[in-house]
Design a protein around this motif. Structure first.
Motif, short mmCIF file in Angstrom:
data_model
loop_
_atom_site.label_atom_id
_atom_site.label_comp_id
_atom_site.label_asym_id
_atom_site.label_seq_id
_atom_site.Cartn_x
_atom_site.Cartn_y
_atom_site.Cartn_z
N PRO A 52 0.82 -1.22 0.00
CA PRO A 52 0.00 0.00 0.00
C PRO A 52 0.85 1.27 0.00
O PRO A 52 1.79 1.41 0.79
CB PRO A 52 -0.81 -0.13 1.30
N GLY A 53 0.53 2.17 -0.93
CA GLY A 53 1.22 3.46 -0.98
C GLY A 53 2.47 3.50 -1.81
O GLY A 53 3.09 4.56 -1.92
N ASN A 96 1.52 1.56 -9.67
CA ASN A 96 0.50 1.71 -8.64
C ASN A 96 -0.29 3.00 -8.80
O ASN A 96 -1.34 3.16 -8.18
CB ASN A 96 1.13 1.67 -7.25
N THR A 129 -6.86 5.63 -4.71
CA THR A 129 -5.58 6.20 -4.30
C THR A 129 -4.51 5.12 -4.32
O THR A 129 -4.81 3.94 -4.56
CB THR A 129 -5.66 6.80 -2.88
N TYR A 131 -3.25 3.76 -1.98
CA TYR A 131 -3.44 2.86 -0.84
C TYR A 131 -4.65 1.95 -1.03
O TYR A 131 -5.13 1.34 -0.07
CB TYR A 131 -3.59 3.68 0.44
N PRO A 158 -5.72 -2.33 0.69
CA PRO A 158 -4.47 -2.62 1.40
C PRO A 158 -4.33 -4.07 1.85
O PRO A 158 -3.23 -4.62 1.83
CB PRO A 158 -4.53 -1.67 2.61
N PHE A 169 0.88 9.96 1.57
CA PHE A 169 -0.33 9.53 2.29
C PHE A 169 -1.13 10.73 2.79
O PHE A 169 -2.33 10.85 2.57
CB PHE A 169 0.06 8.63 3.47
N ARG A 222 -6.25 -2.72 -7.36
CA ARG A 222 -5.17 -3.58 -6.88
C ARG A 222 -4.95 -4.78 -7.78
O ARG A 222 -3.80 -5.18 -8.04
CB ARG A 222 -5.47 -4.02 -5.44
#
Length: 463
Positions: free
Chosen positions: A160-161, A167, A177, A179, A182, A248, A402
């Motif tokens: 994540p991130g 991504n 986003t 993230y 997650p 973030f 994702r």
């Protein structure tokens, strides 16, 4: 006519893969083979080029060039300041030769997750990996597999991130986003890391049992490293930590801005579409300034060159990918592709779009030899359909994000992939020496894990 169109699409794809593998520039060859397929499908060449290929190519550059540029500049500054080498040296020294494989994987993972480009990571980590493997008596041919596992897989698409471009691309299409989903990303990370390290350790034990050792190598063997003048590890890590934290925080801040600020710009994107990009760009700028400031003694005479070289390096990367996107969108406009797209969209496992999306992204990433290029083509041509499908069945768009990102890290690492070819060149090895391990950790394991999670995530109910 539809059969002819499909046939020439396949011929076009085959030729593009062949010429890319032979070292021809996709900036030159992508429009050539796109027009070949278009002419065979009954379209005129010049209008196809100027009114379809080029607009789609330029739109991709408009959307993603700032990320490519600042990401490349950040990586170059981290390289020239010695920060990337400092982090790699710290990880390798801390874990020691007894854990040589996992230390190389982790060094790559930390750098990649911190926003350093994949190519810079390979250059920074390889000298330490070679010295460590030689000392531990581990075959050099395993180094590319270790670097690929740490750089081309979970930290590129799942943690994540992660600020890597793979991504960030789905945020434009799904309003998500960096993230997104997650839990799914973390599960992918655990599985791919564990299975990849297990494979490489099995290969190491097998080689040691056979008495193989490091091997006799002369090509691109690193010179003895002087690690005395490297910057402290805390000053090396700080710019990367800042990028992650600010990315973030600023994503939340920018997402909450009033939509009115976009009104003066006709045809502008929504705040939800651009907020993740704004956040990452701001974080990278601050990271670059911090890296230069903390390493001013090293950088004062070469920061201008670092900024220039990073910027110039980003031009080739963005143009390669954008040309592939122009190619993909040209192919997507042909009647033959409509039939192919319908077949892919008809894959409705559990009535959900995830398996269809995973297969589509993997296939296109494999064809183009590019994770970002293949995913961009898939989402540009079918992203809206996947989003509408997900919303109709009540599926969280975060899973679309994702799964698409993870699927891009599968068939992209086939032998013609530019990152694979560059990595082997850096290590002074050949496909015959080391591709099997790259294929296992960055293609087979990643594809199987992404496909498994595309099946299980919505059934189990986690995001």
């Amino acid at each position: 006519m539809e059969f002819i169109s499909i046939l020439f699409i396949l011929i076009s794809l085959g030729l593009l893969m062949f010429f890319a593998y032979r070292g021809w520039s996709v900036i030159l060859m992508a429009p050539v083979f796109a027009l070949l397929a278009a002419i065979a499908s009954g379209l005129h060449a010049l209008p196809t080029y100027t009114e379809l290929f080029m607009p789609k190519m330029v739109t991709y550059i408009k959307n993603f060039f700032p990320i490519f540029m600042l990401g490349a500049v950040f990586g170059k500054v981290m390289e020239d300041s010695g920060a990337a080498r400092s982090i790699a040296h710290w990880v390798v020294r801390s874990l020691g030769k007894e854990r040589a494989i996992i230390s190389v994987v982790l060094a790559c993972a930390i750098l990649t997750y911190g926003g350093v480009s994949l190519f810079v990571v390979a250059f920074a980590v390889y000298p330490f990996a070679a010295a460590l493997f030689k000392e531990a008596g581990i075959p050099k041919r395993l180094i590319p597999g270790c670097i690929a596992l740490g750089s081309f897989t979970f930290t590129m698409v799942a943690v994540p991130g992660t600020p890597q471009i793979q991504n960030m691309i789905p945020t434009r299409y799904f309003g998500t986003t960096a993230y997104a989903a997650p839990v799914t990303g973390i599960l992918y990370t655990i599985i791919v890391f564990t299975a990849g390290v297990a494979w490489l350790e099995w290969r190491r034990r097998k080689a040691v049992a056979a008495g193989e050792g490091y091997g006799q190598h002369t090509k691109n063997e690193p010179e003895t490293l002087d690690n005395n003048n490297l910057p402290p590890v805390w000053t090396s890590l700080l710019p990367m930590v800042l990028v992650l934290i600010l990315n973030f925080v600023l994503t939340k801040v920018f997402t909450g801005l009033k939509p009115d600020i976009m009104k003066p710009f006709q045809g502008a994107s929504s705040i939800a579409q651009v907020a993740p990009t704004w956040a990452l760009l701001t974080a990278l700028v601050i990271g670059i300034i911090t890296a230069i400031t903390l390493n001013w003694r090293t950088m004062k005479d070469k920061y201008v060159n670092s900024l220039n070289q990073g910027t110039l390096g980003s031009l080739l990367a963005i143009m390669n990918t954008a040309s592939e996107v122009g190619y993909g969108n040209t192919i997507a406009a042909l009647m033959g592709f409509k039939a192919i797209a319908n077949a892919l969209m008809s894959i409705k496992v559990g009535g959900l779009p995830l398996v269809s999306e995973a297969i589509t992204v993997n296939v296109l990433a494999g064809i183009t030899g590019s994770a970002s290029g293949g995913m961009s083509i898939a989402l540009e041509t079918m992203g809206k359909q996947y989003l509408d499908w997900a919303l109709n069945v009540g599926l969280n768009p975060q899973l679309l994000h994702r799964i698409a990102a993870m699927a891009s890290s599968g068939f992209d690492t086939l032998p013609h992939n530019g990152a694979v070819i560059t990595l082997l060149a850096i290590c002074g090895l050949t496909h015959r020496d080391s591709y099997l391990d790259i294929f296992m950790v960055a293609t087979i394991i990643t594809f199987a894990t992404g496909f498994l999670l595309a099946l299980l995530a919505p059934v189990i109910g986690f995001v």
